[in-house]
Design a protein around this motif. Structure first.
Motif, short mmCIF file in Angstrom:
data_model
loop_
_atom_site.label_atom_id
_atom_site.label_comp_id
_atom_site.label_asym_id
_atom_site.label_seq_id
_atom_site.Cartn_x
_atom_site.Cartn_y
_atom_site.Cartn_z
N PRO B 32 44.78 33.19 28.57
CA PRO B 32 45.54 32.30 29.16
C PRO B 32 45.74 32.48 31.23
O PRO B 32 45.75 30.93 31.13
N ALA B 33 46.44 33.93 30.77
CA ALA B 33 47.38 33.63 32.62
C ALA B 33 45.78 33.52 33.72
O ALA B 33 46.18 32.76 34.27
N ALA B 34 44.29 33.83 32.99
CA ALA B 34 42.93 33.42 34.14
C ALA B 34 43.05 32.02 33.96
O ALA B 34 42.69 31.46 35.04
N CYS B 38 42.62 29.26 37.06
CA CYS B 38 42.00 28.47 37.13
C CYS B 38 42.45 26.72 37.59
O CYS B 38 42.30 26.16 38.10
N VAL B 39 43.60 26.45 36.69
CA VAL B 39 43.82 25.22 36.57
C VAL B 39 44.81 25.20 37.84
O VAL B 39 44.59 23.79 38.51
N ARG B 44 38.42 28.76 42.84
CA ARG B 44 38.32 30.10 43.90
C ARG B 44 38.83 31.22 42.65
O ARG B 44 38.61 31.99 43.35
N SER B 45 40.36 31.13 41.70
CA SER B 45 40.74 31.70 41.20
C SER B 45 39.45 32.63 40.28
O SER B 45 39.34 34.53 40.31
N PRO B 90 46.61 37.02 45.84
CA PRO B 90 47.26 35.29 46.35
C PRO B 90 45.54 34.63 46.20
O PRO B 90 44.45 35.61 46.72
N VAL B 91 45.22 33.61 45.79
CA VAL B 91 43.99 32.95 45.31
C VAL B 91 43.22 33.64 47.18
O VAL B 91 42.12 33.11 46.45
#
Lengths: 456, 316
Positions: B32-34, B38-39, B44-45, B90-91
């Motif tokens: 869920p965190a991943a 992305c959202v 890029r994440s 950080p992303v």
């Protein structure tokens, strides 16, 4: 002392695991095994001093005739389970790998009862203890501790509770369960005998709640007029492994804890297996010593799993052939339950007094995984019913650190196997701890030997 | 019957647990965190997570090979480390910096101390701290999250994290669903809590450490005069409490040890947040408590059944 009360529900015990029950044989009537052609009676079928044979090769023996005995306090005599001729007296390999002398009796098929057999006269506690000693009875639950020694409670101990162990927490095994269903009156009359002579006024039958029919059968008798003072109560306990371990059962039934290194009598309790207590009642009626027993034959590789009443000393191979033989080549053959039983190297062994099951497990059931690194998840701590730290104990044992083993109370481990069962890394925790316990005992022996040497 | 029986020490039954299953559960719990990352920060994440996970697995494989030991990538622990590390970055970090972090985590912290189960600090956490000290500006370059309030904006592309921003800029809702600056995995509180519930339900972790950690942090916030709820929801506290502090290898195995460990984590986190120069204190406080674990365990050995100080009868 305050009036003893009966617990309404079991006291909380910690740890344990939910092993699959697999009680496939619980609803099958026990079958009687025909007399085998030959039986082998090893001299060590109990905890304590081994017996010495009292017969010679070529002697004719009758059923129930004593063939071996010992003068030691902790021991139990051995009786012929068939009538016939003593064929040889030879060493055999026991399940644990030790070599023990055994008397081989070739059966003549007559099952001629020994003329000495008559019901014993029991008027006092010492009569009862002598009778139980002569019957050759050992704890039928698996440990094989001589029952006469157990009944001989030291005078400084105040035993006020008799606990009947019907937990039968090991998977597969149903021999105690069948004992209750088939001989429930023997169970209750045995209880009454023991409690009268020992002057105990509280009897708790600790039984796992996965045996509702046995609970019902026992309650019907225990609530009847046979027990007017209502001193016998059935206490259903939760069905998790290892509820039948003596110390855990005492905790669940009375809330008391057996002190580290102590015996149940230190907690005021006497714990007896249901099979043993039913045998006492039968022995007092008939005088026939312990020559046969009920055992569960089960496992994925057994054609027709069932409880069998077998003469003691019957070859295991014949017992398995009698129930229909193997369905497939077994992966493991186990004497006892899958959690604490001993795995056998072959089926060329013999049924012992304390042997409550023979299991032939398939590879799928007894899966073996190579151990991987400990990830310190702590699941073994949660599973340990003795509240030990199995991972620390196993590590200490692996490095041979006796001080650490003692500090973590290694000797309080009862080797139930919950830690190994639950370990996600499949580590052989209980095996390592067993090794550690042996190290402590060896160090103790060495110390005693050194002290003796110094005095000389 | 041919003599083909297997002989081994009891128990002959084993449970269905396995290290791999546990690690898989942790990965599922981190999903869920991943996804939230992305959202919130865009695809890029996903690239960052991919880089970290594959580097970690590769390094684990290579270092085991070089040390001539059994390959352990099958237990998925390297995937967990890579995922955790990525969620802590950080992303827009340079992928090379991220890969350097993986090197620290897997090779230096984990394999050099003997591999899984032997590291004395959490690999992902140690790597994050090394990166934070080595590349402070890159590690604190917080790209504006999707939907973040304009007031938090620092320049055209970046915005302040909740801990650095002026009070009142972020609402609780912003923090819960992740409309704020920060590491890609720490911003969305809802996703982290979902993962935590999954781990507790699957009995992978005991709820003691996260609950006590959060409770202590809340209490400490009250004492030092911060808004407790705001503190719990912002920064890396939830990610740390649920996924970092509960790391098996570097947290105590005893029940009371877990309590002491979590109290220490909560205490130092808020202390660092309130009084140190840095905005965040989760990583350092967990790392400090990691080092104390052997001592905490020794102090909290459980009482074995039947152990009495004075063996005199039954307690009445």
């Amino acid at each position: 002392m305050a009036e003893l009360s009966f617990p309404k529900r079991p006291y909380r015990t910690k740890g344990g695991v939910h092993a699959p029950h697999n009680k496939n044989t619980a609803h099958k009537e026990s079958v009687m095994m025909p007399v085998p052609a030959i039986v082998a009676l090893p001299m060590t079928q109990h905890i304590g001093a081994p017996c010495k044979p009292m017969v010679k090769v070529g002697d004719t023996v009758d059923v129930g005739q004593q063939i071996a005995g010992s003068d030691a306090f902790v021991s139990a005599p051995i009786h012929a389970s068939v009538s016939g001729k003593v064929k040889k007296i030879d060493k055999i390999t026991m399940p644990d790998g030790s070599k023990v002398e055994a008397v081989f009796i070739e059966s003549d098929g007559e099952q001629r009862l020994s003329p000495d057999i008559k019901p014993p006269k029991v008027d006092s506690l010492s009569d009862l203890i002598t009778a139980v000693r002569n019957s050759g009875l050992v704890g039928l639950g698996g440990a094989g501790f001589p029952t006469a020694v157990k009944l001989n409670i030291p005078s400084d101990k105040n035993v006020d509770t008799l606990i009947i162990n019907v937990a039968e927490c090991e998977p597969y095994i149903t021999s105690d369960h069948r004992e209750i269903l088939e001989n429930s009156w023997d169970v209750i009359s045995g209880i009454i005998t023991v409690k009268e002579f020992l002057n105990i006024h509280r009897v708790i039958i600790g039984i796992e709640n996965n045996k509702p029919d046995a609970i019902k059968a026992l309650r019907e008798i225990a609530d009847s007029s046979i027990d007017p003072e209502d001193e016998i109560r059935v206490l259903p306990i939760k069905a998790t492994y290892p509820q039948g371990a003596e110390k855990i059962l005492i905790k669940a039934c009375t809330g008391r804890e057996v002190p580290v290194g102590g015996l149940p009598s230190d907690a005021g309790c006497l714990v007896m297996n249901v099979g043993s207590i039913a045998f006492i009642s039968r022995y007092l009626k008939t005088g026939i010593p312990l020559i046969s027993r009920r055992l569960t034959v089960d496992g994925g590789c057994i054609e027709n799993p069932v409880n069998v009443i077998v003469p003691i000393g019957t070859p295991i191979k014949e017992v398995i052939d009698f129930v229909g033989g193997y369905k497939e080549q077994p992966y493991k053959l186990i004497m006892g339950g899958p959690m604490m039983g001993i795995s056998l190297p072959n089926d060329d062994l013999y049924v012992l007094k304390q042997n409550n099951a023979i299991l032939a497990l398939s590879e799928k059931e007894a899966k073996y995984n190579e151990p991987t690194a400990c990830i310190r998840c702590g699941k073994c701590l949660d599973a340990c019913p003795m509240r030990l730290q199995p991972l620390e104990l196993a590590n200490a044992a692996n490095r041979g650190d006796i001080d650490a083993l003692k500090a973590y109370n290694a000797m309080n481990c009862m080797e139930c196997g919950c830690c190994s069962f639950t370990c996600p890394a499949k580590r052989h925790l209980v095996q390592n701890i067993r090794m550690g316990k042996a190290l402590i005992q060896k160090a103790k022996r060495d110390e005693i030997a050194a002290n003796k040497g110094g005095k000389k | 019957m041919e003599s083909k029986l297997h002989v081994s020490s009891s128990p002959h039954f084993k449970g269905n647990n396995s290290t791999r299953r546990i690690m898989l559960d942790v990965i599922i719990a981190l999903c869920p965190a991943a996804i939230a990352a992305c959202v919130i920060f865009g695809l890029r994440s996903m690239v960052l997570i991919g880089v970290c996970v594959s580097t970690c697995v590769l390094l684990e494989y290579a270092s085991r090979k070089i040390m001539k030991r059994d390959t352990t990538i099958g237990d998925l622990s390297a995937v967990v480390t890579g995922l955790l590390l990525a969620l802590n970055l950080p992303v827009d970090i340079n992928p090379l910096i991220a890969m350097f972090g993986c090197l620290i985590a897997i090779v230096v912290v984990k394999q050099m101390f003997g591999g899984i189960g032997m590291n004395f600090v959490n690999p992902a956490l140690a790597a994050r701290i090394v990166l934070l000290v080595s590349f402070p500006s890159a590690m604190m370059h917080w790209v504006t999250a999707a939907g973040a309030p304009a007031a938090a904006q620092i320049d055209a592309t970046t915005s302040a994290t909740p801990l650095a921003a002026a009070p009142g800029v972020y609402s609780y809702i912003d923090l819960l669903i992740g409309r704020c600056g920060g590491s890609i995995g720490e911003v969305c509180a809802v996703a982290l809590i979902l993962g935590g519930i999954y781990l507790v339900v699957r009995r992978v972790i005991s709820p003691i450490i996260p609950c006590v950690y959060l409770a202590t942090a809340a209490l400490m916030s009250l004492i030092v005069g911060l808004d407790p709820l705001y503190q719990l929801l912002s920064g890396g506290l939830l990610l740390g409490a649920i996924f970092m502090a509960t790391d098996y290898t570097t947290s105590p195995v005893t029940k009371w040890g877990k309590v002491i460990f979590a109290v220490g984590c909560g205490f130092f986190t808020i202390l660092l947040r309130a009084y140190s120069n840095m905005p965040e204190g989760v990583s350092f406080s967990i790392l400090l408590m990691n080092i104390l674990v052997p001592h905490i365990e020794r102090l909290t050995t459980p009482r074995t059944l039947g152990y009495v100080k004075k063996a005199k009868g039954e307690k009445k």
